[in-house]
Structure formats: structure tokens, C-alpha cells
Scaffold this active site. Structure first.
Site, PDB file in Angstrom:
ATOM      1  N   HIS A   1       1.656   9.785  -6.706  1.00 53.41           N
ATOM      2  CA  HIS A   1       0.379   8.440  -6.483  1.00 53.41           C
ATOM      3  C   HIS A   1      -0.378   8.703  -7.805  1.00 53.41           C
ATOM      4  CE1 HIS A   1       1.700   8.741  -1.780  1.00 53.41           C
ATOM      5  NE2 HIS A   1       2.214   8.076  -2.657  1.00 53.41           N
TER       6      HIS A   1
ATOM      7  N   SER B   1       5.378   2.687  -4.203  1.00 57.04           N
ATOM      8  CA  SER B   1       3.598   3.563  -4.257  1.00 57.04           C
ATOM      9  C   SER B   1       3.074   3.821  -5.479  1.00 57.04           C
ATOM     10  CB  SER B   1       3.154   4.116  -3.056  1.00 57.04           C
ATOM     11  OG  SER B   1       4.023   5.511  -2.986  1.00 57.04           O
TER      12      SER B   1
END
Length: 291
Positions: A195, A144
Site C-alpha cells: 500500500h 490495491s
């Protein structure tokens, strides 16, 4: 289809089903290759998660640089894999045809490694600023970080969309920042630094020198065309999918359950991460984060 604990991997089965509904012929080649690689390594991991995750301790101090390559393509469980790959499928359809396959593959490769480097830098900075050595032990796996970077690219090349984040309508140029905070608040077990590293690498490409450096290093890749960034036009609820400018294959919306990309990420956190702490066999003080 089973893995390790002998249970049926519902997330993996659902992922394969949704890929089949989109149709292999509708998925660009590099995107399909990324999906296949992640699925293969989920079923046949190179090593246990504790030996492929990336951290300051393992990457910087112990010089296990191979983890920069391994950590993005390993996932904690089938739902972790499912939501990351569904997001990759959507982004790949949006971006690969625009950027062309060879350049898109180049971006994926560079981003995968560079995000791991930026992640270690962020964790190292937190260690020094907060005087807390535990940040050096935080070990991250998952794709991610790359997805956050691709989201920045997608918002750059397809400006003016409106995204739904936790039910709020937000301009897509700010959505990744809202998601960054929201996901961490919903589930602190996710990798905030991982992230954030993805967002920063995406910005380095769209606003910084990274794209020029990559083009200089690529030399004679003639198939690359740098698409012009269109003017800002604002769209909402296009094809029943908020902020979705470009038409995906007909069945894709149907089999994502009507969830926006951001809602899928929210659901992924709730379903996949809330019940996870450190995995068995993880050394004391060595906390794994999932991205």
C-alpha cells in the site's frame, strides 16, 4: 458461479450485480477492461497464488519478473476481488473521463509494474535495516497498491474533498496516509509495504518526475490532455456520499450500501483478511500478503 473449493462466490456475484446496476454503458472502457481482466483471472488464474505473488526473493533474487505483471491482477478470494474492484470502479469513473482512456490505460500499466518494483525496494530496505530476512519472503498479490496510487491522483485532480476514515472526517489529501496506518492496525496480514508503494508511486506522478518521464516515453499520444488542477473547494456529504464531488450513475450509491470508499476498504479488511494466514502449499517462511 464457483471456483476451486466448490463454494458459491458471493463476493463475485455481488460485484457482477453492482456492475450491472451501474450499467456497462456508464463505465469507461479502460475501467471496464480492468474489471473484466481481474474477474477473468480470478475465475481462471494463470498459476496458484504462491506462484504469481511478488517478493524480493522471487522477483529480485530469482528474476521472476513476470510476477510484476501477474501479482496485481490476482486475488486471494472473492471478497478480496470484490472490494478492490468496487474501489476500481469508483476511481475509474472519476479519473478515466478526466485523463482520457488511452492515458488512463497507460497509467494503469505503468503503475502496476512500478508499484511492484517499489514494493520490493521497500521490503529489501526493511530486511537490511531490521536485519530480518523474513521481509524478503513476504509475497504480495492484489490490485490495491494501484488503487492507493489512483487515490493520490484522484485527490490531486479533485482537491478539497473530505473523507471519512474510521468515522473521522479527514481532508482527502491526508486520507490515504491515515488509511495506510488504519488498515495495517486493523489487519496486520495486509501488505503495508504494498500500500505504501502505491502512495509513493502516486506521489512520484503528481509531485515528482514520473509524469514527465511517461509523457516523454509516450511520444505522440495525441489524445492525452493534462487536466488543470482545480482550486481547493471543500465539499462534504455531496449526494449522500462524503467527499464525492462528481455525480456517479444514480444506482451506484444505493448498491454500495452507503459506504464511503474508505469504509469499504475497512469492511474489506474485516471480511476478507482477518481469517487468512498463509495459504496451503505456501513454502515455510514464505508469507503471502494481500493488497
Amino acid at each position: 458461479m464457483q471456483r476451486r473449493q466448490g463454494r458459491v462466490n458471493a463476493g463475485l456475484l455481488l460485484l457482477l450485480y453492482q456492475i450491472s446496476q451501474v450499467g456497462l454503458q456508464n463505465i469507461p472502457s479502460v475501467t471496464l477492461g480492468v474489471l473484466a481482466l481481474n474477474i477473468f483471472l480470478f475465475l481462471n488464474p494463470v498459476r496458484p497464488l504462491s506462484e504469481v505473488c511478488i517478493s524480493v526473493k522471487e522477483g529480485f533474487y530469482r528474476k521472476n519478473w513476470q510476477r510484476l505483471l501477474l501479482s496485481p491482477v490476482h486475488h486471494a478470494d472473492d471478497w478480496h476481488l470484490y472490494y478492490n474492484m468496487i474501489s476500481m470502479l469508483w476511481k475509474g469513473i472519476m479519473l478515466e473521463k478526466k485523463l482520457k482512456s488511452i492515458w488512463f490505460a497507460y497509467i494503469i500499466a505503468v503503475f502496476s509494474v512500478l508499484i511492484g518494483v517499489v514494493y520490493m525496494m521497500l521490503e529489501f530496505m526493511l530486511t537490511k535495516i531490521l536485519d530480518d530476512p523474513s521481509y524478503e519472503m513476504n509475497c504480495a498479490v492484489g490490485f490495491s497498491g494501484v488503487l492507493f496510487a489512483l487515490k493520490v491522483l484522484n485527490n490531486h485532480y479533485n482537491p478539497g474533498r473530505v473523507s471519512s476514515v474510521l468515522g473521522l472526517q479527514i481532508s482527502s489529501k491526508y486520507a490515504c496516509w491515515v488509511e495506510l496506518v488504519a488498515i495495517h492496525l486493523i489487519s496486520p496480514g495486509t501488505s503495508f509495504a504494498g500500500h505504501l508503494a502505491g502512495i509513493l508511486v502516486g506521489l512520484m506522478y503528481t509531485m515528482g518526475p514520473l509524469k514527465k518521464i511517461m509523457k516523454a516515453c509516450a511520444g505522440g499520444i495525441s489524445s492525452f490532455t493534462d487536466p488543470a488542477r482545480p482550486r481547493d473547494y471543500y465539499y462534504s456529504d455531496y449526494y449522500g456520499y462524503p467527499g464525492y464531488q462528481y455525480r456517479a450513475p444514480r444506482s451506484y450509491y444505493d448498491y454500495t450500501g452507503g459506504l464511503t470508499e474508505e469504509e469499504q476498504l475497512e469492511r474489506a479488511v474485516l471480511n476478507s483478511l482477518n481469517e487468512r494466514g498463509c495459504h496451503p502449499g505456501t513454502p515455510k517462511g514464505h508469507q503471502q500478503r494481500f493488497s
